[in-house]
Design a protein around this motif. Structure first.
Motif, mmCIF file in Angstrom:
data_model
loop_
_atom_site.group_PDB
_atom_site.id
_atom_site.type_symbol
_atom_site.label_atom_id
_atom_site.label_comp_id
_atom_site.label_asym_id
_atom_site.label_seq_id
_atom_site.Cartn_x
_atom_site.Cartn_y
_atom_site.Cartn_z
ATOM 1 N N ILE A 194 0.861 -1.184 0.000
ATOM 2 C CA ILE A 194 0.000 0.000 0.000
ATOM 3 C C ILE A 194 0.898 1.234 0.000
ATOM 4 N N ARG A 195 0.658 2.162 -0.927
ATOM 5 C CA ARG A 195 1.427 3.410 -0.960
ATOM 6 C C ARG A 195 0.788 4.393 0.002
ATOM 7 N N LEU A 196 1.501 4.738 1.048
ATOM 8 C CA LEU A 196 1.029 5.666 2.064
ATOM 9 C C LEU A 196 1.436 7.066 1.622
ATOM 10 N N LYS A 197 0.486 7.823 1.067
ATOM 11 C CA LYS A 197 0.764 9.159 0.546
ATOM 12 C C LYS A 197 0.913 10.165 1.680
ATOM 13 N N ARG A 198 -0.058 10.179 2.592
ATOM 14 C CA ARG A 198 -0.036 11.068 3.754
ATOM 15 C C ARG A 198 -0.661 10.343 4.923
ATOM 16 N N TYR A 199 -0.271 10.777 6.132
ATOM 17 C CA TYR A 199 -0.743 10.112 7.339
ATOM 18 C C TYR A 199 -0.700 11.109 8.489
ATOM 19 N N VAL A 200 -1.791 11.182 9.247
ATOM 20 C CA VAL A 200 -1.831 12.040 10.425
ATOM 21 C C VAL A 200 -2.454 11.261 11.577
ATOM 22 N N ASN A 201 -1.749 11.240 12.702
ATOM 23 C CA ASN A 201 -2.249 10.641 13.931
ATOM 24 C C ASN A 201 -2.795 11.786 14.777
ATOM 25 N N VAL A 202 -4.107 11.806 15.030
ATOM 26 C CA VAL A 202 -4.733 12.910 15.749
ATOM 27 C C VAL A 202 -4.971 12.556 17.218
ATOM 28 N N GLY A 203 -4.684 11.357 17.623
ATOM 29 C CA GLY A 203 -4.868 10.950 19.012
ATOM 30 C C GLY A 203 -6.005 9.968 19.157
ATOM 31 N N ASN A 204 -7.220 10.423 18.834
ATOM 32 C CA ASN A 204 -8.373 9.514 18.919
ATOM 33 C C ASN A 204 -8.784 8.992 17.554
ATOM 34 N N HIS A 205 -8.136 9.448 16.506
ATOM 35 C CA HIS A 205 -8.390 8.894 15.172
ATOM 36 C C HIS A 205 -7.173 9.086 14.275
ATOM 37 N N ALA A 225 -4.376 34.021 12.451
ATOM 38 C CA ALA A 225 -4.439 35.385 12.979
ATOM 39 C C ALA A 225 -3.041 35.911 13.300
ATOM 40 N N GLN A 226 -2.129 35.015 13.657
ATOM 41 C CA GLN A 226 -0.750 35.418 13.953
ATOM 42 C C GLN A 226 0.105 35.478 12.696
ATOM 43 N N GLY A 227 -0.510 35.216 11.554
ATOM 44 C CA GLY A 227 0.200 35.342 10.287
ATOM 45 C C GLY A 227 0.950 34.100 9.854
ATOM 46 N N LEU A 228 0.715 32.961 10.510
ATOM 47 C CA LEU A 228 1.380 31.730 10.094
ATOM 48 C C LEU A 228 0.696 31.160 8.864
ATOM 49 N N GLU A 229 1.465 30.795 7.886
ATOM 50 C CA GLU A 229 0.927 30.174 6.685
ATOM 51 C C GLU A 229 1.056 28.670 6.846
ATOM 52 N N LEU A 230 -0.076 27.962 6.873
ATOM 53 C CA LEU A 230 -0.098 26.534 7.173
ATOM 54 C C LEU A 230 0.652 25.703 6.139
ATOM 55 N N ILE A 231 0.543 26.056 4.909
ATOM 56 C CA ILE A 231 1.088 25.216 3.850
ATOM 57 C C ILE A 231 2.617 25.211 3.888
ATOM 58 N N HIS A 232 3.244 26.322 4.279
ATOM 59 C CA HIS A 232 4.698 26.407 4.241
ATOM 60 C C HIS A 232 5.375 25.806 5.467
ATOM 61 N N LEU A 233 4.607 25.400 6.475
ATOM 62 C CA LEU A 233 5.209 24.841 7.673
ATOM 63 C C LEU A 233 5.624 23.389 7.493
ATOM 64 N N GLY A 234 5.072 22.700 6.503
ATOM 65 C CA GLY A 234 5.479 21.333 6.226
ATOM 66 C C GLY A 234 4.939 20.324 7.220
ATOM 67 N N TRP A 235 3.837 20.626 7.886
ATOM 68 C CA TRP A 235 3.271 19.708 8.859
ATOM 69 C C TRP A 235 2.597 18.556 8.145
ATOM 70 N N GLY A 236 2.489 17.462 8.828
ATOM 71 C CA GLY A 236 1.901 16.271 8.229
ATOM 72 C C GLY A 236 3.024 15.400 7.718
ATOM 73 N N THR A 237 2.804 14.135 7.727
ATOM 74 C CA THR A 237 3.825 13.203 7.292
ATOM 75 C C THR A 237 3.570 12.836 5.844
ATOM 76 N N THR A 238 4.562 12.989 5.007
ATOM 77 C CA THR A 238 4.407 12.710 3.593
ATOM 78 C C THR A 238 5.325 11.556 3.200
ATOM 79 N N PHE A 239 4.794 10.640 2.438
ATOM 80 C CA PHE A 239 5.567 9.521 1.914
ATOM 81 C C PHE A 239 5.277 9.425 0.422
ATOM 82 N N SER A 240 6.162 8.854 -0.323
ATOM 83 C CA SER A 240 5.901 8.569 -1.730
ATOM 84 C C SER A 240 6.760 7.457 -2.226
#
Length: 179
Positions: free
Chosen positions: A74-85, A164-179
């Motif tokens: 299985i190719r795991l493209k992205r994965y996020v562990n949120v705690g309860n899901h 509101a603090q001006g952080l741009e979500l996309i440029h932070l690189g959060w989330g686990t990426t695989f390819s």
């Protein structure tokens, strides 16, 4: 008066599992080999010391997801562990690989989290895994943003406050990426 054309194929849903079909007739899970699947596995038991983000368990859960996906091709493209899901974007090679993957992942994570052994009847997952076939393009990009938002929420950061603090979500690189 014009007649409506007869549908050539029955209309099928792109989603399955979770609470979408509770109390309704069973249907086959729609799967696509060429498109990614968004998979959500939820547990209401996974809170506090039983959370999948608990320091004692987070690494074990993450390693298990990677190991089982590799084992079944299985190719795991992205994965996020949120705690309860868990949220996953996967690409499957076949229906049989999907069945083996989801069965082993759900079982091993439940045993890992509860300390249960084979044959015990302790329930960990709320229901069947929710899946949705994702189309490439805009749908896939929106889903990637949703994963970033979930990663922030797992870390306890409000997305609205971050913006509101001006952080741009996309440029932070959060989330686990695989390819």
């Amino acid at each position: 008066m014009r007649q409506k054309p007869l549908p050539l194929l029955p209309e099928t849903s792109l989603i399955h599992g979770g609470g979408t079909r509770a109390g309704k007739r069973k249907t086959a899970r729609p799967l696509a080999v060429k498109c990614p699947l968004h998979v959500t596995m939820r547990s209401s038991i996974a809170k506090g010391s039983m959370s999948m983000l608990h320091p004692k368990r987070e690494r074990l859960v993450n390693d298990q997801v990677r190991k089982v996906s590799q084992k079944h091709g299985i190719r795991l493209k992205r994965y996020v562990n949120v705690g309860n899901h868990l949220h996953l974007i996967v690409q499957i090679p076949s229906k049989s690989a999907w069945k083996s993957f989801i069965r082993e992942l759900a079982g091993t994570l439940a045993m890992l989290m509860t300390g249960a052994r084979k044959g015990s009847s302790q329930k960990f997952w709320d229901g069947t895994a929710f899946t949705r076939i994702v189309t490439w393009g805009r749908d896939y990009e929106n889903l990637k943003r949703y994963f970033i938002k979930n990663r922030f929420e797992a870390a306890g950061v409000s997305v609205r406050k971050a913006r509101a603090q001006g952080l741009e979500l996309i440029h932070l690189g959060w989330g686990t990426t695989f390819s």
